[in-house]
Motif scaffolding. Structure first.
Motif, PDB file in Angstrom:
ATOM      1  N   ALA A  75       0.813  -1.217   0.000  1.00  0.00           N
ATOM      2  CA  ALA A  75       0.000   0.000   0.000  1.00  0.00           C
ATOM      3  C   ALA A  75       0.843   1.263   0.000  1.00  0.00           C
ATOM      4  N   GLY A  76       2.177   1.096  -0.082  1.00  0.00           N
ATOM      5  CA  GLY A  76       3.052   2.254  -0.093  1.00  0.00           C
ATOM      6  C   GLY A  76       3.390   2.798   1.275  1.00  0.00           C
ATOM      7  N   GLN A  77       3.030   2.065   2.336  1.00  0.00           N
ATOM      8  CA  GLN A  77       3.329   2.499   3.693  1.00  0.00           C
ATOM      9  C   GLN A  77       4.715   2.006   4.105  1.00  0.00           C
ATOM     10  N   GLY A  78       5.470   2.879   4.747  1.00  0.00           N
ATOM     11  CA  GLY A  78       6.804   2.516   5.162  1.00  0.00           C
ATOM     12  C   GLY A  78       6.815   1.661   6.425  1.00  0.00           C
ATOM     13  N   PHE A  79       7.800   0.776   6.518  1.00  0.00           N
ATOM     14  CA  PHE A  79       7.989   0.003   7.740  1.00  0.00           C
ATOM     15  C   PHE A  79       9.469  -0.355   7.878  1.00  0.00           C
ATOM     16  N   VAL A 390       8.739  -8.791  -4.462  1.00  0.00           N
ATOM     17  CA  VAL A 390       9.688  -7.725  -4.182  1.00  0.00           C
ATOM     18  C   VAL A 390       9.876  -6.919  -5.460  1.00  0.00           C
ATOM     19  N   THR A 391       9.743  -5.604  -5.370  1.00  0.00           N
ATOM     20  CA  THR A 391       9.983  -4.732  -6.514  1.00  0.00           C
ATOM     21  C   THR A 391      10.801  -3.532  -6.046  1.00  0.00           C
ATOM     22  N   LEU A 392      11.216  -2.709  -6.992  1.00  0.00           N
ATOM     23  CA  LEU A 392      11.956  -1.499  -6.676  1.00  0.00           C
ATOM     24  C   LEU A 392      10.988  -0.355  -6.427  1.00  0.00           C
ATOM     25  N   ASP A 393      11.329   0.472  -5.455  1.00  0.00           N
ATOM     26  CA  ASP A 393      10.556   1.676  -5.138  1.00  0.00           C
ATOM     27  C   ASP A 393      11.525   2.853  -5.224  1.00  0.00           C
ATOM     28  N   GLY A 394      11.798   3.296  -6.462  1.00  0.00           N
ATOM     29  CA  GLY A 394      12.866   4.259  -6.658  1.00  0.00           C
ATOM     30  C   GLY A 394      14.185   3.605  -6.290  1.00  0.00           C
ATOM     31  N   GLU A 395      14.891   4.210  -5.347  1.00  0.00           N
ATOM     32  CA  GLU A 395      16.124   3.626  -4.837  1.00  0.00           C
ATOM     33  C   GLU A 395      15.859   2.664  -3.678  1.00  0.00           C
ATOM     34  N   GLY A 396      14.597   2.590  -3.252  1.00  0.00           N
ATOM     35  CA  GLY A 396      14.255   1.756  -2.120  1.00  0.00           C
ATOM     36  C   GLY A 396      13.669   0.412  -2.523  1.00  0.00           C
ATOM     37  N   ILE A 397      13.132  -0.269  -1.510  1.00  0.00           N
ATOM     38  CA  ILE A 397      12.610  -1.621  -1.680  1.00  0.00           C
ATOM     39  C   ILE A 397      11.133  -1.641  -1.329  1.00  0.00           C
TER      40      ILE A 397
END
Length: 504
Positions: A75-79, A390-397
């Motif tokens: 959902a795009g929420q950070g953890f 698992v996919t890329l979220d810009g430079e993140g995960i």
């Protein structure tokens, strides 16, 4: 461990292994006798033996060892993920349960929510390597009590770790309730562990004080050979493709703020189920080894719950506790229905540990609860789903875990509750673990017979690139319902033998 020295060996290795966890360290141990020049690149440093290593408040309440990174969910929420970056990887904090997959786990299994794909080979293919892995990791165990135990060609190297008196009494109570508790195969030198401090080992970091993990066994065996070098503080950023587009030339990595390149004839990713997939996806527009579009897919993470059995009339004075497991509901639900999973003791959950999840409750009250509780871990299989990934979220995960088979897990917890009450525990509490706890992440770069369905062949070689291997929990095509560390180690030894016979 001595600091590695730079040499011509380090500048022109035959094999680069990215990661020193259970897969990478064991593979290095298997390859070391070949004489191949091997460099292991590890992003973390060696754990230091400080007061925090046995301080439950530091570990569980303050998160002293947790990484500072943030991932996002579906959902795009950070953890904050619970993955660890040290020499030895996540095994430095594991419960040291070194149990084999059951023989049936290598075949398709019909669960309530779907059927597993099975493995590209059966249990007998891996059995000799299980035996070698048990010897490498000095497993303490006993055969004969577990009705699901697969065939062993040799006994465990060392006898089972004995129950503490409170656990011996608990084992008897459960037997009277109709269960078959069996000693867990464990990689622990109990005398050495207890000499350092009287604590559990489950989720406590090992600073070379008694736990048989990737550093103390696999890596130690590899580094005994002069042709193996460990380089710490080295974060690999991407793989480098050869001009022909078929071979991987090497890796780019950062160390001390500077970018470096290292090339070798063979490249092995062993960075873990999330980070190995991320490296493959980040290294080219479509992802390396990804003609199947399966890299990063089929992410699995066991369905797990902590279950506390409380009897106010008895006292649990155990220190480490984690000595037996129960597989009565592993093959089926006990009545001929679909399988439910594995049950095992947790490491002793003290009031200080409970406080991390129950911050509003006074610690003295949690100490009372702990004193009268026995702590269990219920674990059920998560089924492979291509949309759990698992996919890329810009430079993140980005980790979009789509939990499966949850109804079976709830049924397992219900079965355990009922048997615990029958064993005389009037209060049974349960709480599921969430995504912050990496409960055996696996499956993102799986092995298989069909290149359209699996990025790797049965020896963990990428179908797309003959000199690229992935040897960590990524390779597992199914999660089964037991701890995967020994299976990863056994496959790593099998792959090492194949590489040494065919590629070096």
């Amino acid at each position: 461990m001595p600091e590695p020295t730079r040499s011509s060996h380090a500048e022109s290795p035959d094999v680069i292994i990215v990661g020193s966890g259970m897969g990478g360290a064991t593979l290095a141990a298997g390859l070391a006798p070949s004489g191949a020049r091997i460099v292991i690149l590890e992003r973390g440093e060696q754990l230091k033996d400080t007061p925090e290593t046995r301080d439950a408040r530091a570990i569980f309440q303050r998160g002293f060892y947790r990484p500072t990174e943030t991932w996002t969910d579906g959902a795009g929420q950070g953890f904050n993920p619970g993955n660890y970056y040290y020499v030895g990887g996540n095994s430095k904090f594991y419960g040291a349960v070194l149990i084999r997959y059951r023989a049936c786990d290598f075949r398709p299994i019909a669960h309530a929510e779907g059927t597993t794909p099975g493995w590209p080979f059966d249990y007998d293919e891996l059995e000799p390597w299980y035996t070698q892995a048990e010897n490498l990791y000095r497993v303490c165990g006993a055969l004969g009590d577990d009705p699901t135990e697969p065939r062993h060609s040799a006994p465990y190297p060392l006898p089972a770790i004995p129950d503490e008196p409170a656990m011996a009494a608990t084992r008897q109570r459960l037997r009277r309730a109709g269960l078959h508790p069996a000693s867990l195969p464990l990689g622990v030198d109990i005398a050495a562990w207890m000499k350092r401090a009287a604590t559990p080992w489950d989720a406590f970091p090992d600073t070379r004080t008694g736990k048989m993990d990737a550093e103390t066994c696999g890596l130690a065996a590899a580094l005994a050979y002069p042709n193996v070098i460990l380089q710490t503080g080295t974060k690999v950023q991407r793989l480098i493709m050869a001009p022909d587009g078929k071979h991987v030339e090497g890796v780019e990595y950062d160390i001390g703020g500077a970018r470096h390149t290292l090339k070798a004839g063979l490249i092995v990713l062993s960075a873990g189920a999330v980070n190995s997939a991320v490296l493959l996806l980040r290294s080219s527009e479509r992802g390396i080894a990804n003609s199947s579009d399966k890299v990063g897919r089929h992410f699995m993470n066991h369905n797990t719950s902590a279950v506390l059995a409380i009897d106010p009339k008895t006292v649990n004075d155990a220190i480490y506790q984690k000595t037996f497991g129960i597989n009565d509901f592993y093959l089926d639900d006990g009545a001929g229905g679909p399988p439910l999973g594995n049950i095992q003791l947790l490491g002793r959950v003290t009031g200080q540990i409970l406080k991390a999840s129950l911050r509003q409750v006074p610690e003295f009250a949690l100490n009372w609860l702990s004193r009268h509780a026995v702590d269990f871990y219920a674990m059920s299989e998560d089924l492979p789903n291509p949309d759990s990934r698992v996919t890329l979220d810009g430079e993140g995960i980005r980790l979009d875990w789509k939990r499966s088979n949850w109804a079976s897990h709830l049924a397992l917890v219900a079965k355990l509750r009922a048997r615990l009450r029958a064993a005389g525990y009037p209060i049974v509490l349960a709480r599921a673990f969430d995504r912050r706890t990496p409960s055996h992440q696996c499956g993102t770069v799986r092995i298989g017979l069909d290149p359209a369905e699996a990025p790797l062949d049965p020896y963990c070689r990428a179908y797309d690139h003959p000199n690229l291997f992935v040897v960590d929990a990524s390779l597992l095509p199914t999660s089964a319902a037991v701890n995967p560390a020994l299976t990863i180690a056994a496959q790593a030894l099998r792959v090492a033998n194949h590489i040494a016979s065919n590629d070096l």
